[in-house]
Write a protein that holds these residues in place. Structure first.
Motif, PDB file in Angstrom:
ATOM      1  N   GLY B  23       0.916  -1.017   0.160  1.00 42.45           N
ATOM      2  CA  GLY B  23       0.138   0.066   0.099  1.00 42.45           C
ATOM      3  C   GLY B  23       0.893   1.237   0.027  1.00 42.45           C
ATOM      4  N   CYS B  24       2.059   1.033  -0.329  1.00 46.36           N
ATOM      5  CA  CYS B  24       3.126   2.289  -0.373  1.00 46.36           C
ATOM      6  C   CYS B  24       3.035   2.894  -1.743  1.00 46.36           C
ATOM      7  CB  CYS B  24       4.371   2.057   0.078  1.00 46.36           C
ATOM      8  SG  CYS B  24       4.295   1.486   1.605  1.00 46.36           S
ATOM      9  N   GLU B  25       3.320   4.268  -1.984  1.00 53.03           N
ATOM     10  CA  GLU B  25       3.541   4.823  -3.321  1.00 53.03           C
ATOM     11  C   GLU B  25       4.779   4.053  -4.046  1.00 53.03           C
ATOM     12  OE1 GLU B  25       3.302   6.598  -0.566  1.00 53.03           O
ATOM     13  OE2 GLU B  25       4.219   8.751  -1.163  1.00 53.03           O
ATOM     14  N   TYR B  26       5.824   3.400  -3.397  1.00 60.21           N
ATOM     15  CA  TYR B  26       6.883   2.641  -3.834  1.00 60.21           C
ATOM     16  C   TYR B  26       7.570   1.953  -2.877  1.00 60.21           C
ATOM     17  CZ  TYR B  26      11.379   1.414  -6.226  1.00 60.21           C
ATOM     18  OH  TYR B  26      12.502   0.774  -6.648  1.00 60.21           O
ATOM     19  N   ALA B  27       8.060   0.738  -3.118  1.00 63.40           N
ATOM     20  CA  ALA B  27       8.743  -0.089  -2.105  1.00 63.40           C
ATOM     21  C   ALA B  27       9.651  -0.729  -2.894  1.00 63.40           C
ATOM     22  CB  ALA B  27       8.049  -0.770  -1.206  1.00 63.40           C
ATOM     23  N   GLU B  28      10.871  -1.205  -2.358  1.00 61.39           N
ATOM     24  CA  GLU B  28      11.731  -2.261  -3.029  1.00 61.39           C
ATOM     25  C   GLU B  28      12.568  -3.040  -1.799  1.00 61.39           C
ATOM     26  OE1 GLU B  28      14.257   0.590  -4.787  1.00 61.39           O
ATOM     27  OE2 GLU B  28      15.658   1.009  -3.210  1.00 61.39           O
ATOM     28  N   ILE B  29      12.773  -4.341  -2.157  1.00 60.92           N
ATOM     29  CA  ILE B  29      13.600  -5.265  -1.405  1.00 60.92           C
ATOM     30  C   ILE B  29      14.834  -5.667  -2.054  1.00 60.92           C
ATOM     31  CG2 ILE B  29      13.388  -7.459  -0.099  1.00 60.92           C
ATOM     32  CD1 ILE B  29      10.516  -6.941   0.318  1.00 60.92           C
ATOM     33  N   VAL B  59      14.974  -2.942   3.118  1.00 59.37           N
ATOM     34  CA  VAL B  59      13.886  -2.668   2.686  1.00 59.37           C
ATOM     35  C   VAL B  59      13.830  -1.075   2.634  1.00 59.37           C
ATOM     36  CG1 VAL B  59      11.104  -2.429   3.112  1.00 59.37           C
ATOM     37  CG2 VAL B  59      12.664  -4.636   3.727  1.00 59.37           C
ATOM     38  N   ARG B  60      13.417  -0.597   1.429  1.00 61.81           N
ATOM     39  CA  ARG B  60      13.335   1.010   1.358  1.00 61.81           C
ATOM     40  C   ARG B  60      11.982   1.204   1.023  1.00 61.81           C
ATOM     41  NH1 ARG B  60      16.186   5.378  -2.553  1.00 61.81           N
ATOM     42  NH2 ARG B  60      15.293   4.127  -3.902  1.00 61.81           N
ATOM     43  N   MET B  61      11.176   2.067   1.574  1.00 56.40           N
ATOM     44  CA  MET B  61       9.740   2.078   1.015  1.00 56.40           C
ATOM     45  C   MET B  61       9.528   3.804   1.075  1.00 56.40           C
ATOM     46  SD  MET B  61       7.647   0.317   3.967  1.00 56.40           S
ATOM     47  CE  MET B  61       8.146  -1.202   3.419  1.00 56.40           C
ATOM     48  N   LEU B  62       8.614   4.103   0.170  1.00 47.76           N
ATOM     49  CA  LEU B  62       8.138   5.703   0.114  1.00 47.76           C
ATOM     50  C   LEU B  62       6.648   5.464   0.486  1.00 47.76           C
ATOM     51  CD1 LEU B  62       9.056   8.626  -0.485  1.00 47.76           C
ATOM     52  CD2 LEU B  62       8.017   7.864  -2.932  1.00 47.76           C
ATOM     53  N   CYS B  63       6.231   6.009   1.757  1.00 43.08           N
ATOM     54  CA  CYS B  63       4.903   6.204   1.942  1.00 43.08           C
ATOM     55  C   CYS B  63       4.385   7.392   2.564  1.00 43.08           C
ATOM     56  CB  CYS B  63       4.591   5.285   3.387  1.00 43.08           C
ATOM     57  SG  CYS B  63       4.735   3.513   2.928  1.00 43.08           S
ATOM     58  N   THR B  98       8.138  13.718  -0.894  1.00 45.30           N
ATOM     59  CA  THR B  98       9.383  13.157  -1.766  1.00 45.30           C
ATOM     60  C   THR B  98       8.421  12.395  -2.836  1.00 45.30           C
ATOM     61  OG1 THR B  98      10.866  13.244  -0.399  1.00 45.30           O
ATOM     62  CG2 THR B  98      11.194  11.651  -2.238  1.00 45.30           C
ATOM     63  N   LYS B  99       8.677  12.620  -4.058  1.00 45.36           N
ATOM     64  CA  LYS B  99       8.240  11.945  -5.549  1.00 45.36           C
ATOM     65  C   LYS B  99       9.372  11.404  -6.311  1.00 45.36           C
ATOM     66  CE  LYS B  99       3.979  14.833  -6.193  1.00 45.36           C
ATOM     67  NZ  LYS B  99       3.431  15.731  -6.841  1.00 45.36           N
ATOM     68  N   ILE B 100       9.223  10.158  -6.838  1.00 43.91           N
ATOM     69  CA  ILE B 100      10.120   9.614  -7.366  1.00 43.91           C
ATOM     70  C   ILE B 100       9.706   9.237  -8.830  1.00 43.91           C
ATOM     71  CG2 ILE B 100      11.642   8.594  -5.598  1.00 43.91           C
ATOM     72  CD1 ILE B 100      10.368   6.076  -6.452  1.00 43.91           C
ATOM     73  N   ARG B 101      10.581   8.983  -9.964  1.00 47.46           N
ATOM     74  CA  ARG B 101      10.114   8.544 -11.242  1.00 47.46           C
ATOM     75  C   ARG B 101       9.675   7.139 -11.161  1.00 47.46           C
ATOM     76  NH1 ARG B 101      11.334  12.074 -15.709  1.00 47.46           N
ATOM     77  NH2 ARG B 101      10.480  13.630 -14.876  1.00 47.46           N
ATOM     78  N   THR B 162       7.883  -2.717  -5.829  1.00 44.07           N
ATOM     79  CA  THR B 162       6.472  -2.796  -6.522  1.00 44.07           C
ATOM     80  C   THR B 162       5.966  -2.582  -7.735  1.00 44.07           C
ATOM     81  OG1 THR B 162       6.598  -0.616  -5.553  1.00 44.07           O
ATOM     82  CG2 THR B 162       5.360  -2.047  -3.765  1.00 44.07           C
ATOM     83  N   GLU B 163       6.636  -2.271  -8.688  1.00 48.62           N
ATOM     84  CA  GLU B 163       6.480  -2.303  -9.884  1.00 48.62           C
ATOM     85  C   GLU B 163       6.529  -3.544 -10.669  1.00 48.62           C
ATOM     86  OE1 GLU B 163       9.590   0.602 -10.927  1.00 48.62           O
ATOM     87  OE2 GLU B 163       8.447   2.488 -10.656  1.00 48.62           O
ATOM     88  N   GLY B 164       6.963  -4.747  -9.817  1.00 50.39           N
ATOM     89  CA  GLY B 164       6.925  -5.769 -10.619  1.00 50.39           C
ATOM     90  C   GLY B 164       8.382  -6.256 -11.079  1.00 50.39           C
TER      91      GLY B 164
END
Lengths: 115, 465
Positions: B23-29, B59-63, B98-101, B162-164
């Protein structure tokens, strides 16, 4: 697993240490009077030091299931060690040593050493 | 499937389901499992023989517009640390979100091509090889001491977001570092070289000629004169050209640096003339084998061949997802971290000056009288000002190489120096080494750099006389 490693090292070495360390840290950064970042680091691992034929070897792992392999590597590296010209202090058995931080704050910090 | 890949593959499936419902804007593991060998010899002594294994994940996530970062090596508790990441980012009630591409999903497996697997070489054999180089390094009676280092690293890493994206990378890195320190009375003269890259044991074999060259150069430098200070026409060799373009210019093209620096924002405007027609500066992470090779960056972005300078004009800069969004430009695949325990920041990869049209003889003839500066042993930069110490150098007299010099210290303003480039050679070479680039507390990050021979005018050289 630790018992198996202790048995193996007892048979193969003059003396050995297994050191286990674990900890959690939470750096919080403010920049220009604003909260900039909160991060958290969890770290744990084992160091294995051995003495074979008067030479010291060492290896490490931060994967608890890889402790036996770390012991193998420590034995292998001992061939390249210098002849020891030191004596270790007397035996300390299975004693838990706590830093004062562990008594005053909920931060976890443990260090265990067996010889 | 490698043993290391097996170790993290069961965590990958759990990581995928965590990302699917976060449920975050973006997350990566990012997950990694690796082992390495390090051998260091000094003179007649063994400094270190060590071999170990590390596993880790982050884990880095943008919430809600705030980034959180959690590092752990207890893989079994990945669900706990993922939840902590969400808790931490919710703590950060930021005024500026913060927004990311965003980027396309990348599903790929990469593997380092190698002829000889370092994992199949015994510790004894590695020790024997580096000992043989160490013996060559101390082959002259003028050599006071030496340092010979061997290092290898084998790892398997996984990147999921989270982009797959699902990127698996089986990596092998290997290198040596060779130093001789010669002494004659009070004169002490070190010389050093290092070789590394992504590949197998073949990268460090048959390096006897390199060890001989290191020892000979250290001894030769004992009798070399120090250069007289002044302004010279200077021909820089491929290595010094590479160090110059990485250190003095490359760091200024990292977008996080530009975005945070008002003065640089004014200077680094795309389209501005920085050098002559024919000057092209590239950063390209997609050159397999070189130390700066990345199949994808640490944000899951594929590396671009970025033309930073195109025909003398500033053309682009290096970006992470965040800086690309802030500056309204495209991502370039330059967000890198030294390991999974660090957050990605904007870094270079393989940075070089592209070939020009002149051969070495034309360049030396055009130089007339001047200095040939070879290699680099250190230096520092302060915004656009730089100071580098060349490894050694030679006098150029009437277009011919003359006597050897030591202690050649080049200083100047990077933009003035770029505009003072007169000729660009056609003999590009790339260099790496066991060291690497340092930034934001993350070091050493493997990078490579290079260029062809370059002729520059009006270069200030400091000297003893």
């Amino acid at each position: 697993l630790i018992e198996q490693v202790v048995n193996k090292l007892s048979a193969n070495t003059g003396w050995f240490d297994i050191i286990e360390i674990s900890g959690v840290s939470t750096p919080i950064q403010f920049r220009n009077n604003r909260l900039h970042s909160v991060t958290e680091y969890q770290n744990s691992g084992f160091g294995v030091r051995v003495s074979i034929n008067g030479k010291t070897g060492f290896s490490y792992t931060n994967d608890a299931s890889g402790l036996m392999e770390a012991a193998d590597r420590a034995e292998a590296t001992s061939k390249f060690g210098d002849i020891e010209d030191f004596e270790l202090p007397t035996r300390i058995s299975n004693r838990m040593i706590r830093g004062y931080m562990a008594l005053t704050s909920p931060l976890r910090s443990t260090r265990r050493k067996m010889r | 499937m490698s043993a290391m890949l097996k170790e993290i593959s069961h965590i990958v499936e759990r990581a995928k389901s965590l990302l699917a419902g976060c449920g975050c804007e973006y997350a990566e593991i990012r997950l990694s499992s690796g082992s390495g060998t390090f051998i260091s010899l000094s003179g007649n002594q063994i400094d270190t023989v060590s071999s170990g294994q590390t596993v880790g994940g982050s884990v880095r996530m943008l919430c809600n517009g705030a980034f959180s970062f959690i590092f752990f090596n207890d893989m079994a508790q990945i669900e706990h640390f993922f939840k902590r990441g969400i808790q931490v980012s919710r703590l950060m009630k930021t005024k500026t979100k913060t927004k990311i591409r965003s980027y396309k999903p990348v599903i790929k497996k990469f593997r380092t091509e190698k002829a000889k697997d370092v994992g199949s070489i015994s510790l004894e054999e590695k020790f024997k090889l580096i000992s043989s180089y160490n013996k060559i390094l101390k082959s002259s009676h003028c050599i006071q001491t030496t340092r010979a280092v061997y290092r290898d690293l084998q790892s398997t890493s996984a990147f999921l977001n989270t982009e797959g994206s699902e990127i698996l990378y089986d990596k092998t890195y290997c290198g040596i570092s060779l130093s001789s320190i010669a002494r004659d009375g009070a004169v002490i003269q070190p010389f050093h070289d290092s070789f590394s890259g992504y590949g197998g044991y073949e990268l460090v074999e048959n390096r006897e000629p390199d060890a001989e060259r290191v020892a000979k150069t250290a001894v030769d430098l004992l009798t070399a004169e120090s250069i007289a200070g002044g302004t010279y026409h200077v021909v820089v060799d491929q290595k010094l050209a590479g160090v110059f373009i990485h250190e003095a210019f490359g760091h200024l093209s990292e977008a996080d640096f530009i975005h945070e620096n008002e003065r640089l924002k004014i200077i680094m405007v795309n389209g501005k003339r920085l050098g002559p027609e024919g000057l092209n500066v590239i950063d390209d992470g997609n050159i397999p084998g070189l130390a700066g090779f990345i199949p994808c960056d640490d944000e899951g972005v594929l590396p671009e061949k970025t033309k930073i300078i195109n025909n003398g004009l500033l053309h682009a800069r290096l970006h992470s997802r965040e800086t690309a969004e802030k500056m309204g430009e495209a991502v370039t695949g330059n967000a890198r971290a030294v390991g999974v325990m660090n957050q990605p920041i904007v870094r270079m990869t393989n940075t070089y000056i592209e070939n020009g049209s002149h051969d070495m003889q034309e360049i030396f003839e055009a130089a007339g009288n001047g200095i040939y500066a070879v290699g680099a042993i250190g230096g520092e930069t302060n915004l656009e000002m730089f100071t580098f110490t060349s490894g050694y150098g030679y006098e150029i007299r009437g277009g011919k190489i003359g006597k050897m010099y030591k202690n050649i210290v080049l200083s100047g303003n990077v933009f003035t120096t770029l505009s003072n480039i007169i000729m660009i050679g056609n003999d590009l070479q790339m260099f790496g080494g066991l060291g690497g680039c340092g930034k934001g507390g993350q070091s050493p990050l493997p990078v490579s750099f290079g260029g062809p021979h370059i002729l520059m005018k009006n270069i200030l050289i400091g000297g003893a006389n």
